[in-house]
Write an enzyme that holds these catalytic residues in place. Structure first.
Site, short mmCIF file in Angstrom:
data_model
loop_
_atom_site.label_atom_id
_atom_site.label_comp_id
_atom_site.label_asym_id
_atom_site.label_seq_id
_atom_site.Cartn_x
_atom_site.Cartn_y
_atom_site.Cartn_z
N TYR A 1 -0.79 8.51 -2.31
CA TYR A 1 -0.94 8.20 -3.74
C TYR A 1 -2.05 9.04 -4.37
O TYR A 1 -2.00 9.35 -5.56
CB TYR A 1 -1.24 6.71 -3.92
CG TYR A 1 -0.04 5.80 -3.96
CD1 TYR A 1 1.24 6.25 -3.61
CD2 TYR A 1 -0.17 4.47 -4.35
CE1 TYR A 1 2.34 5.40 -3.66
CE2 TYR A 1 0.92 3.62 -4.41
CZ TYR A 1 2.17 4.07 -4.07
OH TYR A 1 3.24 3.23 -4.12
N GLY A 2 -3.07 9.33 -3.58
CA GLY A 2 -4.24 10.05 -4.11
C GLY A 2 -3.91 11.43 -4.65
O GLY A 2 -4.71 12.04 -5.36
N ASP B 1 0.87 -1.19 0.00
CA ASP B 1 0.00 0.00 0.00
C ASP B 1 0.90 1.24 0.00
O ASP B 1 2.11 1.14 0.22
CB ASP B 1 -0.92 0.00 1.24
CG ASP B 1 -1.89 1.17 1.25
OD1 ASP B 1 -2.28 1.66 0.17
OD2 ASP B 1 -2.27 1.63 2.35
N SER B 2 0.27 2.39 -0.20
CA SER B 2 1.01 3.64 -0.12
C SER B 2 1.43 3.94 1.31
O SER B 2 2.32 4.74 1.54
CB SER B 2 0.12 4.79 -0.60
OG SER B 2 -1.05 4.83 0.20
N CYS C 1 -4.48 -1.28 -2.13
CA CYS C 1 -4.61 0.16 -2.38
C CYS C 1 -5.49 0.35 -3.61
O CYS C 1 -5.14 -0.11 -4.70
CB CYS C 1 -3.23 0.75 -2.63
SG CYS C 1 -3.27 2.49 -3.09
N ASN C 2 -6.63 1.02 -3.42
CA ASN C 2 -7.53 1.28 -4.54
C ASN C 2 -6.91 2.25 -5.54
O ASN C 2 -7.09 2.11 -6.75
CB ASN C 2 -8.83 1.90 -4.04
CG ASN C 2 -9.66 0.96 -3.20
OD1 ASN C 2 -10.61 0.37 -3.68
ND2 ASN C 2 -9.31 0.80 -1.93
N THR C 3 -6.19 3.25 -5.02
CA THR C 3 -5.64 4.29 -5.88
C THR C 3 -4.64 3.68 -6.87
O THR C 3 -4.61 4.06 -8.05
CB THR C 3 -4.97 5.38 -5.02
OG1 THR C 3 -5.89 5.78 -4.00
CG2 THR C 3 -4.58 6.58 -5.84
N CYS D 1 -11.02 3.11 -0.17
CA CYS D 1 -9.63 3.41 0.17
C CYS D 1 -9.34 2.58 1.40
O CYS D 1 -10.12 2.61 2.37
CB CYS D 1 -9.45 4.90 0.46
SG CYS D 1 -7.82 5.27 1.18
N THR D 2 -8.25 1.83 1.36
CA THR D 2 -8.00 0.88 2.45
C THR D 2 -7.65 1.57 3.76
O THR D 2 -7.65 0.93 4.81
CB THR D 2 -6.87 -0.08 2.05
OG1 THR D 2 -5.72 0.68 1.64
CG2 THR D 2 -7.31 -0.99 0.90
N HIS D 3 -7.36 2.86 3.71
CA HIS D 3 -7.11 3.58 4.96
C HIS D 3 -8.40 3.79 5.77
O HIS D 3 -8.34 3.94 6.99
CB HIS D 3 -6.52 4.96 4.67
CG HIS D 3 -5.04 4.94 4.43
ND1 HIS D 3 -4.49 4.48 3.27
CD2 HIS D 3 -4.00 5.31 5.23
CE1 HIS D 3 -3.17 4.58 3.33
NE2 HIS D 3 -2.85 5.07 4.52
N1 DGL Z 1 -4.81 3.31 0.77
C1 DGL Z 1 -4.90 3.90 -0.50
C2 DGL Z 1 -6.17 3.45 -1.24
O1 DGL Z 1 -6.73 2.41 -0.96
C3 DGL Z 1 -4.70 5.35 -0.75
C4 DGL Z 1 -4.23 6.36 0.18
C5 DGL Z 1 -3.34 7.38 -0.52
O2 DGL Z 1 -2.15 7.09 -0.57
O3 DGL Z 1 -3.84 8.41 -1.03
O4 DGL Z 1 -6.59 4.10 -2.15
#
Ligand code: DGL
Length: 260
Positions: A42-43, A10-11, A74-76, A188-190
């Site tokens: 990442y976003g 992940d990021s 990570c979705n992004t 977003c996994t966060h």
């Molecule tokens: N955890 C990441 C996701 O699922 C993104 C967070 C980020 O780095 O902006 O998209």
């Protein structure tokens, strides 16, 4: 057979919510968790910059850790580079993409929200999921510039106020023509790191969809069921910034089984 190695990427630390579920499904595997914190969030990066970052980094990680499977938690990243990763490398990848189909299928009011980074909600991939799988549901795409950072801050022991979180999630809640949003897909996994706060701050009760259990099921489907109850080695944590985690973060990480 020796234990397989699963690399979770992940990021930052959002992928811990995915790692936790995958490790439940395959407790016998070796784990390497990689947080690309040097490039977080990442976003906020454009598509070309993110591709140029992730593809060579993944090459290095594959050489360094020889994983049997990689989870892009990570979705992004997944909504952008998954096809390229699969084309370039032979190791299987499991991605994390917005759970639009199950959310639409479960919605009673036929109105759902997709809460992700600004990048994820603007991706063509996400729009295609809505076109193909929203099943006639109204879908509100809500991009947040700050929520992933808030989740990281809380893990680092830096509190974020209710008002700040409430402001980010407010656009998810729509009450129109007698239909109120009843499901918010966490894209977003966060965000599942903040789940109890999200539930508390929702203006009315909704279901927050966390895709982690579905990702863990997919990993088990691809690798087969566990062949033992415990990993032969403690999970490894890699930060690309190579910054040692501060004490508050170490405490939080111990809850996920790292460095306890
Ligand atoms: N955890 C990441 C996701 O699922 C993104 C967070 C980020 O780095 O902006 O998209």
């Amino acid at each position: 057979m020796s234990a397989p190695t699963i690399l979770v990427f992940d990021s930052g630390l959002g992928g811990l919510t995915v790692y936790r579920e995958v490790a439940r499904g395959r407790p016998d595997a070796r784990y390497v968790y990689v947080a690309d914190d040097a490039f977080f969030p990442y976003g906020q990066h454009g598509e070309a910059a993110l591709e140029a970052r992730v593809l060579p980094l993944m090459q290095d990680l594959i050489v360094a850790h020889a994983p049997d499977l990689i989870v892009i938690a990570c979705n992004t990243a997944s909504t952008l580079v998954l096809p390229q990763l699969r084309a370039r490398f032979t190791v299987p990848f499991v991605g994390t993409v917005p759970a639009i189909k199950p959310a639409a299928a479960a919605s009673q009011t036929r109105r759902i929200a997709v809460l992700g980074t600004l990048a994820t909600v603007s991706r063509e991939y996400t729009k295609a999921l809505i076109r193909d799988f929203a099943g006639g549901c109204a879908v509100d795409l809500v991009g947040s510039a700050r929520l992933a950072g808030f989740a990281e801050a809380e893990l680092h022991g830096v509190p974020v106020t209710d008002a700040e979180i409430a402001a980010e999630i407010a656009p998810c809640f729509v009450d129109q023509n007698g239909a109120r949003t009843d499901i918010v897909t966490l894209a977003c996994t966060h965000y599942p790191l903040l789940l109890s706060r999200l539930e508390k701050l929702a203006p009315w009760p909704v279901r927050f969809f966390d895709p982690a259990p579905a990702i863990a099921r997919r990993v088990v489907e691809l690798m087969g069921p566990a062949t033992g109850a415990a990993s032969p080695a403690p999970a490894r944590l890699v930060f690309t910034s190579q910054t040692p985690p501060p004490p508050a973060l170490l405490q939080a990480l111990a809850r996920y089984g790292f460095g306890a």
